[in-house]
Design a protein around this motif. Structure first.
Motif, PDB file in Angstrom:
ATOM      1  N   ILE A 197       0.832  -1.201   0.000  1.00 13.23           N
ATOM      2  CA  ILE A 197       0.000   0.000   0.000  1.00 13.23           C
ATOM      3  C   ILE A 197       0.867   1.252   0.000  1.00 13.23           C
ATOM      4  CG2 ILE A 197      -1.669   1.348   1.334  1.00 13.23           C
ATOM      5  CD1 ILE A 197      -2.833  -1.317   2.325  1.00 13.23           C
ATOM      6  N   GLY A 198       1.883   1.253   0.848  1.00 12.03           N
ATOM      7  CA  GLY A 198       2.768   2.410   0.917  1.00 12.03           C
ATOM      8  C   GLY A 198       3.479   2.677  -0.400  1.00 12.03           C
ATOM      9  N   LEU A 199       3.993   1.628  -1.034  1.00 11.19           N
ATOM     10  CA  LEU A 199       4.700   1.794  -2.300  1.00 11.19           C
ATOM     11  C   LEU A 199       3.775   2.221  -3.428  1.00 11.19           C
ATOM     12  CD1 LEU A 199       7.116  -1.280  -2.182  1.00 11.19           C
ATOM     13  CD2 LEU A 199       7.633   1.127  -1.686  1.00 11.19           C
ATOM     14  N   PHE A 200       2.510   1.842  -3.335  1.00 11.99           N
ATOM     15  CA  PHE A 200       1.535   2.266  -4.344  1.00 11.99           C
ATOM     16  C   PHE A 200       1.268   3.759  -4.249  1.00 11.99           C
ATOM     17  CE2 PHE A 200      -2.897   3.305  -5.320  1.00 11.99           C
ATOM     18  CZ  PHE A 200      -2.970   2.920  -6.652  1.00 11.99           C
ATOM     19  N   VAL A 201       1.221   4.282  -3.050  1.00 10.01           N
ATOM     20  CA  VAL A 201       0.836   5.675  -2.842  1.00 10.01           C
ATOM     21  C   VAL A 201       1.972   6.651  -3.171  1.00 10.01           C
ATOM     22  CG1 VAL A 201       0.155   7.364  -1.084  1.00 10.01           C
ATOM     23  CG2 VAL A 201      -0.903   5.107  -1.133  1.00 10.01           C
ATOM     24  N   LEU A 202       3.206   6.290  -2.865  1.00  7.26           N
ATOM     25  CA  LEU A 202       4.321   7.243  -2.945  1.00  7.26           C
ATOM     26  C   LEU A 202       4.481   7.902  -4.323  1.00  7.26           C
ATOM     27  CD1 LEU A 202       6.998   5.498  -0.704  1.00  7.26           C
ATOM     28  CD2 LEU A 202       5.753   7.611  -0.239  1.00  7.26           C
ATOM     29  N   PRO A 203       4.546   7.152  -5.420  1.00  6.19           N
ATOM     30  CA  PRO A 203       4.746   7.844  -6.707  1.00  6.19           C
ATOM     31  C   PRO A 203       3.600   8.765  -7.084  1.00  6.19           C
ATOM     32  CG  PRO A 203       4.284   5.498  -7.042  1.00  6.19           C
ATOM     33  CD  PRO A 203       4.529   5.681  -5.591  1.00  6.19           C
ATOM     34  N   ARG A 204       2.377   8.416  -6.734  1.00  3.06           N
ATOM     35  CA  ARG A 204       1.242   9.283  -7.033  1.00  3.06           C
ATOM     36  C   ARG A 204       1.305  10.565  -6.215  1.00  3.06           C
ATOM     37  NH1 ARG A 204       0.640   4.367  -8.033  1.00  3.06           N
ATOM     38  NH2 ARG A 204      -0.730   3.577  -9.682  1.00  3.06           N
ATOM     39  N   THR A 205       1.840  10.459  -5.022  1.00  3.42           N
ATOM     40  CA  THR A 205       2.012  11.635  -4.189  1.00  3.42           C
ATOM     41  C   THR A 205       3.023  12.600  -4.805  1.00  3.42           C
ATOM     42  OG1 THR A 205       1.524  10.312  -2.223  1.00  3.42           O
ATOM     43  CG2 THR A 205       2.638  12.403  -1.880  1.00  3.42           C
ATOM     44  N   VAL A 206       4.094  12.056  -5.347  1.00  5.90           N
ATOM     45  CA  VAL A 206       5.120  12.886  -5.981  1.00  5.90           C
ATOM     46  C   VAL A 206       4.535  13.652  -7.170  1.00  5.90           C
ATOM     47  CG1 VAL A 206       7.287  12.835  -7.261  1.00  5.90           C
ATOM     48  CG2 VAL A 206       7.026  11.434  -5.211  1.00  5.90           C
ATOM     49  N   VAL A 207       3.700  12.997  -7.959  1.00  7.34           N
ATOM     50  CA  VAL A 207       3.076  13.646  -9.114  1.00  7.34           C
ATOM     51  C   VAL A 207       2.176  14.796  -8.659  1.00  7.34           C
ATOM     52  CG1 VAL A 207       1.434  13.327 -11.001  1.00  7.34           C
ATOM     53  CG2 VAL A 207       3.203  11.609 -10.579  1.00  7.34           C
ATOM     54  N   LEU A 208       1.374  14.557  -7.636  1.00  7.39           N
ATOM     55  CA  LEU A 208       0.484  15.599  -7.129  1.00  7.39           C
ATOM     56  C   LEU A 208       1.279  16.793  -6.618  1.00  7.39           C
ATOM     57  CD1 LEU A 208      -2.315  16.652  -6.296  1.00  7.39           C
ATOM     58  CD2 LEU A 208      -2.051  15.394  -4.150  1.00  7.39           C
ATOM     59  N   ALA A 209       2.342  16.532  -5.859  1.00  8.86           N
ATOM     60  CA  ALA A 209       3.175  17.611  -5.336  1.00  8.86           C
ATOM     61  C   ALA A 209       3.817  18.397  -6.476  1.00  8.86           C
ATOM     62  CB  ALA A 209       4.254  17.045  -4.414  1.00  8.86           C
ATOM     63  N   GLY A 210       4.261  17.693  -7.522  1.00 12.79           N
ATOM     64  CA  GLY A 210       4.874  18.361  -8.659  1.00 12.79           C
ATOM     65  C   GLY A 210       3.914  19.307  -9.362  1.00 12.79           C
ATOM     66  N   ARG A 211       2.671  18.887  -9.512  1.00  6.87           N
ATOM     67  CA  ARG A 211       1.670  19.733 -10.178  1.00  6.87           C
ATOM     68  C   ARG A 211       1.362  20.967  -9.332  1.00  6.87           C
ATOM     69  NH1 ARG A 211      -3.336  16.534 -12.619  1.00  6.87           N
ATOM     70  NH2 ARG A 211      -3.681  18.651 -13.368  1.00  6.87           N
ATOM     71  N   ALA A 212       1.280  20.789  -8.014  1.00  6.34           N
ATOM     72  CA  ALA A 212       1.023  21.935  -7.147  1.00  6.34           C
ATOM     73  C   ALA A 212       2.193  22.910  -7.167  1.00  6.34           C
ATOM     74  CB  ALA A 212       0.757  21.454  -5.720  1.00  6.34           C
ATOM     75  N   LEU A 213       3.414  22.386  -7.120  1.00  5.03           N
ATOM     76  CA  LEU A 213       4.592  23.254  -7.143  1.00  5.03           C
ATOM     77  C   LEU A 213       4.705  23.990  -8.477  1.00  5.03           C
ATOM     78  CD1 LEU A 213       7.198  20.964  -5.356  1.00  5.03           C
ATOM     79  CD2 LEU A 213       6.204  23.091  -4.478  1.00  5.03           C
ATOM     80  N   ARG A 214       4.292  23.340  -9.561  1.00  7.20           N
ATOM     81  CA  ARG A 214       4.322  23.990 -10.872  1.00  7.20           C
ATOM     82  C   ARG A 214       3.478  25.268 -10.863  1.00  7.20           C
ATOM     83  NH1 ARG A 214       5.413  22.079 -16.100  1.00  7.20           N
ATOM     84  NH2 ARG A 214       4.446  23.339 -17.744  1.00  7.20           N
ATOM     85  N   ILE A 215       2.318  25.205 -10.212  1.00  5.76           N
ATOM     86  CA  ILE A 215       1.460  26.380 -10.112  1.00  5.76           C
ATOM     87  C   ILE A 215       2.071  27.420  -9.186  1.00  5.76           C
ATOM     88  CG2 ILE A 215      -0.781  27.222  -9.310  1.00  5.76           C
ATOM     89  CD1 ILE A 215      -2.016  24.646 -10.296  1.00  5.76           C
TER      90      ILE A 215
END
Length: 307
Positions: A197-215
């Motif tokens: 479960i933890g390994l499934f969540v981590l990469p998706r979290t990175v993508v979300l953070a990247g999109r927020a930081l882009r803005i």
């Protein structure tokens, strides 16, 4: 010299894309809070790391949806002022970034704890874990369906949606773990599912953070070709040069642009301004544009700027 501030008619009354999904977010919040408490109680009573992981993810669901709702309320009630010229719409992006940080922390903790337990996994009663996991899965499916449409339009809603998605996958993992424990008595199923479960969540979290930081860094919106916009504006009749062009996202669904257009001596500044605004709105869905139309003499001042 002409100065234009363009507004289209396509934006919703509340401004941002997130504001259309307040009721769905509220329903997802109520569902998540109810089942979060149930999962935590059973997880602590049974020592199930997989269920505890799912409960932790449900907690981030509740907190994330709550942050999303708070951000929308702030955006609605905070009208632009002379000190906050864009209101507080960026609160939605900050909420999405906060959700990403929370998810990353929870996922990392679960992976660490699961690895530590692999040496001596505790006995976990499968039946109560299975029943709660099935109920949690049903709750997550309902929340998932409520937020799915909004996730396509709003980064803020997408943050809450990804948390619900991760928790839904987590509930499936807990069900598998409980079934294995019930049928075989294998103790490693629970911590292994926790790691998965933890390994499934981590990469998706990175993508979300990247999109927020882009803005937050005011990069060009995803899918917007600024070089193309520059070329199309420069090709308008009467335009000699385009400079100081900026395109950024205020919050999801609210793209903003500004630019200086140097025009020919005999050009109609009002006509150039109108054509430029129409181009941005029609071809690039940029409804909010501040355009400065200026003669060559005024454009020389811009050449002296260092940034």
């Amino acid at each position: 010299m002409g100065h234009g501030h363009g507004h289209g008619s396509a934006l919703p009354a509340a401004g941002s894309a997130s504001s259309r999904y307040v009721r769905r977010l509220a329903a997802a919040l109520a569902i998540g809070a109810t089942f979060m408490v149930l999962q935590f109680v059973v997880a602590l009573a049974t020592s199930s790391l997989a269920l505890l992981s799912d409960a932790a993810h449900m907690f981030t669901d509740v907190l994330g949806v709550g942050l999303a709702l708070l951000a929308i309320v702030l955006g609605r009630r905070s009208t632009p002022t002379f000190t906050r010229t864009f209101g507080m719409y960026r609160a939605e992006v900050l909420a999405a970034l906060a959700n990403a940080v929370l998810l990353f922390g929870v996922a990392g903790y679960v992976v660490y704890e699961a690895i530590d337990r692999l040496g001596d996994p505790p006995a976990v009663p499968g039946l109560p874990v299975l029943l709660v996991a099935v109920a949690g899965l049903a709750a997550n499916v309902v929340s998932f369906l409520l937020l799915r449409d909004g996730a396509k339009e709003s980064l803020n809603v997408r943050g809450a949606y990804l948390e619900v998605l991760a928790d839904m996958i987590g509930s499936i993992g807990v069900i598998v773990s409980a079934v294995v424990t019930l049928t075989t008595g294998w103790r490693y199923a629970d911590p292994l599912v926790g790691v998965a479960i933890g390994l499934f969540v981590l990469p998706r979290t990175v993508v979300l953070a990247g999109r927020a930081l882009r803005i937050l860094f005011q990069h060009a919106p995803h899918g917007v070709d600024v070089e193309r916009i520059n070329a199309e504006l420069a090709a308008l009749p009467g335009v000699e040069d385009v400079h100081d062009l900026h395109v950024w996202t205020l919050t999801s669904g609210m793209e903003v642009a500004s630019a200086h257009l140097t025009i020919e001596p005999d050009a109609d500044s009002a006509g150039v301004l109108s054509a430029a605004r129409d181009l941005l709105a029609r071809d690039h869905a940029i409804e909010h544009a501040t355009l400065q139309v200026e003669p060559r003499e005024a454009a020389r001042r811009c050449e002296q700027l260092s940034w």
